[in-house]
Design an enzyme around this catalytic site. Structure first.
Site, short mmCIF file in Angstrom:
data_model
loop_
_atom_site.label_atom_id
_atom_site.label_comp_id
_atom_site.label_asym_id
_atom_site.label_seq_id
_atom_site.Cartn_x
_atom_site.Cartn_y
_atom_site.Cartn_z
N HIS A 7 -2.13 -0.13 -3.39
CA HIS A 7 -2.57 -0.35 -4.77
C HIS A 7 -4.36 0.19 -5.07
O HIS A 7 -4.58 0.86 -4.03
CB HIS A 7 -2.43 -1.57 -5.11
N GLU A 45 -4.23 -7.94 -6.51
CA GLU A 45 -3.46 -7.82 -5.42
C GLU A 45 -4.11 -6.35 -4.17
O GLU A 45 -4.81 -7.08 -3.33
CB GLU A 45 -2.15 -7.55 -5.28
N HIS A 100 -0.04 -5.50 1.59
CA HIS A 100 0.45 -6.11 -0.33
C HIS A 100 0.47 -7.06 0.03
O HIS A 100 0.51 -8.76 1.09
CB HIS A 100 1.70 -5.49 -0.24
N GLU A 176 4.62 -8.03 3.11
CA GLU A 176 3.97 -8.20 1.45
C GLU A 176 3.70 -10.03 2.70
O GLU A 176 4.11 -11.10 2.99
CB GLU A 176 5.36 -9.16 1.13
#
Length: 217
Positions: A7, A45, A100, A176
């Site tokens: 992101h 995040e 992430h 993740e």
């Protein structure tokens, strides 16, 4: 070596950019990027991923590893996930780690490491990606983080719907690191000490992979 912090800080302010459709690989169409998730307290995040990446980079460089980053700050937009894959591919990276945090229901906890179900670059790179995944999982477990209690198997999971994996021709994983909606993990992921631990686990995994360790099965 390439690090892809998921992101970016200005994504939320520019839906006209991140909602554009791109080639997601294997005939799929995906959005350019997303805003990412956040903790219930509002810690994003993108900041978690950026901080872990900036702790990880010097750990790798201290061992003589050249590091390429897919973004240079936490205040811009994107780049799109296909462009991130192109940066990694063009760098001929020996390994790619995409960082992430998940936004699953609050009872989900633990990390999982993703690889491509249909690797685009042949059997050798596919095997290297699986070996990298096993090394990263072992490294993150080694610093005290558990594999996911519900997602994947033993902290490993193959997916066919992620542009960054579908468009990569290098040994690549997406991790993740934990669930930002789980209260315990949210506290760790929001803290400097927790982010440094994640970075150390990732570094340990990369070092083991570059030494030839890990399993491709």
């Amino acid at each position: 070596m390439a690090i892809d912090p998921g992101h970016n800080g200005a994504n939320e302010s520019h839906p006209e950019i991140i909602n554009q459709m791109i080639d997601g690989g294997y005939g799929q169409r995906h959005v350019c990027n997303t805003t990412g998730t956040q903790t219930d307290a509002g810690y994003p995040e993108h900041e978690f991923a950026w901080n872990v990446a900036t702790y990880l980079r010097p750990m790798l460089e201290a061992k003589g590893i050249t590091v390429v980053m897919t973004r240079s700050n936490d205040s811009s937009v994107g780049p799109c996930t296909d462009k991130r894959a192109a940066i990694e591919n063009n760098a001929d990276a020996d390994a790619v780690v995409s960082i992430h945090g998940d936004g699953a229901p609050s009872d989900v906890e633990g990390f999982y490491v993703l690889t491509a179900t249909r690797p685009p670059a042949g059997a050798t790179i596919a095997a290297a990606s699986l070996r990298l995944a096993s090394c990263i999982a072992a490294g993150v477990k080694g610093v005290g983080f558990p594999p996911s209690n519900t997602l994947g198997s033993g902290g490993l999971w193959k997916r066919d719907d992620l542009t960054g994996l579908n468009r990569s021709t290098r040994p690549k994983i997406l991790i993740e690191c934990g669930n930002m909606r789980n209260p315990t993990e949210a506290g760790l992921m929001s803290s400097d000490s927790g982010q440094r631990r994640y970075a150390q686990g990732l570094a340990d995994g990369v070092f083991e992979f570059l030494r030839g360790g890990g399993s491709a099965s």
